[in-house]
Design a protein around this motif. Sequence first.
Motif, PDB file in Angstrom:
ATOM      1  N   LEU A  97       0.813  -1.215   0.000  1.00  0.00           N
ATOM      2  CA  LEU A  97       0.000   0.000   0.000  1.00  0.00           C
ATOM      3  C   LEU A  97       0.849   1.269   0.000  1.00  0.00           C
ATOM      4  CD1 LEU A  97      -2.751  -1.060   2.582  1.00  0.00           C
ATOM      5  CD2 LEU A  97      -2.865  -1.144   0.078  1.00  0.00           C
ATOM      6  N   SER A  98       2.112   1.156   0.458  1.00  0.00           N
ATOM      7  CA  SER A  98       2.981   2.335   0.495  1.00  0.00           C
ATOM      8  C   SER A  98       3.358   2.825  -0.898  1.00  0.00           C
ATOM      9  CB  SER A  98       4.253   2.032   1.301  1.00  0.00           C
ATOM     10  OG  SER A  98       5.084   1.098   0.613  1.00  0.00           O
ATOM     11  N   LEU A  99       3.210   1.967  -1.904  1.00  0.00           N
ATOM     12  CA  LEU A  99       3.504   2.398  -3.269  1.00  0.00           C
ATOM     13  C   LEU A  99       2.458   3.380  -3.784  1.00  0.00           C
ATOM     14  CD1 LEU A  99       4.687  -0.933  -4.946  1.00  0.00           C
ATOM     15  CD2 LEU A  99       6.064   1.129  -4.574  1.00  0.00           C
TER      16      LEU A  99
ATOM     17  N   PRO B 192      -7.869  -1.896  -6.968  1.00  0.00           N
ATOM     18  CA  PRO B 192      -8.654  -2.758  -6.074  1.00  0.00           C
ATOM     19  C   PRO B 192      -9.688  -3.541  -6.880  1.00  0.00           C
ATOM     20  CG  PRO B 192      -8.509  -0.516  -5.221  1.00  0.00           C
ATOM     21  CD  PRO B 192      -8.000  -0.479  -6.620  1.00  0.00           C
ATOM     22  N   VAL B 193      -9.808  -4.834  -6.578  1.00  0.00           N
ATOM     23  CA  VAL B 193     -10.718  -5.710  -7.334  1.00  0.00           C
ATOM     24  C   VAL B 193     -11.450  -6.630  -6.363  1.00  0.00           C
ATOM     25  CG1 VAL B 193      -9.371  -5.658  -9.474  1.00  0.00           C
ATOM     26  CG2 VAL B 193      -8.864  -7.393  -7.743  1.00  0.00           C
ATOM     27  N   GLU B 194     -12.420  -7.351  -6.899  1.00  0.00           N
ATOM     28  CA  GLU B 194     -13.166  -8.335  -6.124  1.00  0.00           C
ATOM     29  C   GLU B 194     -12.932  -9.726  -6.725  1.00  0.00           C
ATOM     30  OE1 GLU B 194     -14.854  -7.711  -3.420  1.00  0.00           O
ATOM     31  OE2 GLU B 194     -14.694  -5.513  -3.509  1.00  0.00           O
TER      32      GLU B 194
ATOM     33  N   LEU C  63      -3.742  -6.865   3.745  1.00  0.00           N
ATOM     34  CA  LEU C  63      -4.458  -6.033   2.777  1.00  0.00           C
ATOM     35  C   LEU C  63      -5.963  -6.166   2.959  1.00  0.00           C
ATOM     36  CD1 LEU C  63      -2.325  -6.885  -0.402  1.00  0.00           C
ATOM     37  CD2 LEU C  63      -2.017  -4.971   1.194  1.00  0.00           C
ATOM     38  N   PRO C  64      -6.673  -5.042   2.978  1.00  0.00           N
ATOM     39  CA  PRO C  64      -8.118  -5.113   3.209  1.00  0.00           C
ATOM     40  C   PRO C  64      -8.896  -5.671   2.038  1.00  0.00           C
ATOM     41  CG  PRO C  64      -7.444  -2.847   2.822  1.00  0.00           C
ATOM     42  CD  PRO C  64      -6.184  -3.650   2.922  1.00  0.00           C
ATOM     43  N   GLN C  65      -8.331  -5.597   0.817  1.00  0.00           N
ATOM     44  CA  GLN C  65      -8.996  -6.185  -0.338  1.00  0.00           C
ATOM     45  C   GLN C  65      -7.959  -6.522  -1.403  1.00  0.00           C
ATOM     46  OE1 GLN C  65     -11.027  -2.168  -1.636  1.00  0.00           O
ATOM     47  NE2 GLN C  65     -11.327  -3.671  -3.273  1.00  0.00           N
TER      48      GLN C  65
ATOM     49  N   THR D  50      -2.983  -9.764  -5.895  1.00  0.00           N
ATOM     50  CA  THR D  50      -2.294  -9.945  -4.615  1.00  0.00           C
ATOM     51  C   THR D  50      -3.294  -9.631  -3.521  1.00  0.00           C
ATOM     52  OG1 THR D  50      -0.175  -9.292  -5.588  1.00  0.00           O
ATOM     53  CG2 THR D  50      -0.361  -9.163  -3.195  1.00  0.00           C
ATOM     54  N   PHE D  51      -3.438 -10.521  -2.538  1.00  0.00           N
ATOM     55  CA  PHE D  51      -4.453 -10.271  -1.519  1.00  0.00           C
ATOM     56  C   PHE D  51      -3.928 -10.342  -0.088  1.00  0.00           C
ATOM     57  CE2 PHE D  51      -4.615 -14.825  -1.846  1.00  0.00           C
ATOM     58  CZ  PHE D  51      -4.951 -15.289  -0.582  1.00  0.00           C
TER      59      PHE D  51
END
Length: 459
Positions: free
Chosen positions: A19-21, A28-30, A74-76, A101-102
């Motif tokens: 997430l720092s990138l 974000p995907v499902e 990661l939240p999602q 990546t999850f």
Amino acid sequence: MPLDPQPSPQAWRPATTLLSLGDAFYDPVEAADFPQTTLRFRNDRAAAQVGLAHLDDAEWIDHFGRFQPLPGTLPQPLALRYHGHQFRNYNPEVGDGRGFTFAQMYDDRGRLMDLGTKGSGTTPWSRFGDGRLTLKGGVREVLASEMLEALGVTSSRSFSLIETGEALERGDEPSPTRSAVLVRLSHGHIRIGTFQRLAYLRDDANLRRLTSYTLEHLYGEASDDPIRLLDHVVVRTAKLAARYMAAGFVHGVLNTDNINVTGESFDYGPWRFAPTWDPTFTAAYFDHAGLYAFARQPEAIHWNAMQLAVSLRSIADSDALIASLGAFAVHYQREVAAAILWRMGLAPGDTDTDRTLVTAVEKALRTTGASIDRLFHDVFGGRLTDTYSAEWDEVRAALATHLPRADRSHPYWQGEPCSMLIDEVEAIWAGIAADDDWSAFHAKVAQIRDFGRALDSDG
């Protein structure tokens, strides 16, 4: 369904460093909502090393079939953005098209690890694909990654395989066919193509950010020096090329979006192991020119490292990039000798005697058409006897200059060599396809792991 005794489990240490990138690097995907989730393979050995050994099968399916978030990470799911040269043709339209990546966590060696998927549904980068994976493709990837790990190749590890209950249409195999979702455990998912995308966009700020991220989180160095990064990648990819050769492995699709900057092999599609030392042996039926043939893999991987150097030109000195890239051949020659000696169970000698032996082995394998697996098995077990013809006399003489590195008494060396040739892969799949019989698959994974323990019996 553990396959061998487990060590004391590692504590769960989640991370969110990706997430720092920032959101310029991913979408974000499902995950797809699959009609069923049937657990076919869980890698308990790998799970113990990243703090997930405690999951029961129901929890495993929740996380790796339904993709409920793991705690603290990661939240999602995130589909990563990248470009790539595909068979030397530049493609700016690629990215994570059927994976994401999850989760991130630290393993028992303190390395930052990613859990990524294959076959988990469509993303913004799917183009015209369905985002799915065939069950056969998942079975093949488990077998490839297990065999490469045993053979000392730094590889992503197949962490989970879950059948998903959809009937898939594929033009290159009998259809409809069964579907699956695979989870891989990898030391990062930063590709050469990740850097290429930023260079293509002329985004120097994010090139520097990615360089710093890679050095800090994947190489453990607090630096943003692109030359230092290229130095690392040249060393790691030269070792990867060397280990492929010693393993007799042909990846099949060595595109820049399939080369991880940690030098970790991953993404096993049309792979094969070569039965003999045939320089022209290819894995992909569509590789008509033999671009990624067995003996051309070092050249292909070097070419890919060159594309990383090209991508870094706007933030680095060109002469320094060229000098770093020029070291690839020296690293490769050293690593291929070490890899072949390791597979033969021999301690290294001096550079000249090592090179003499490796040259003699490669020549004899090529000219006699002998089995790669059989030859290395027999040398490790100390049985290069008179059953090998006079064409092997040069090898026998060179072997006399080297001592064993390992205990040859392991019972594995008294049996037949473990191999993973295409006929065996197809036979394993045939039992699954016809009768849902997974016994040969699980027996093969157990055999491969026994082979790996025998190869690494020196610790």
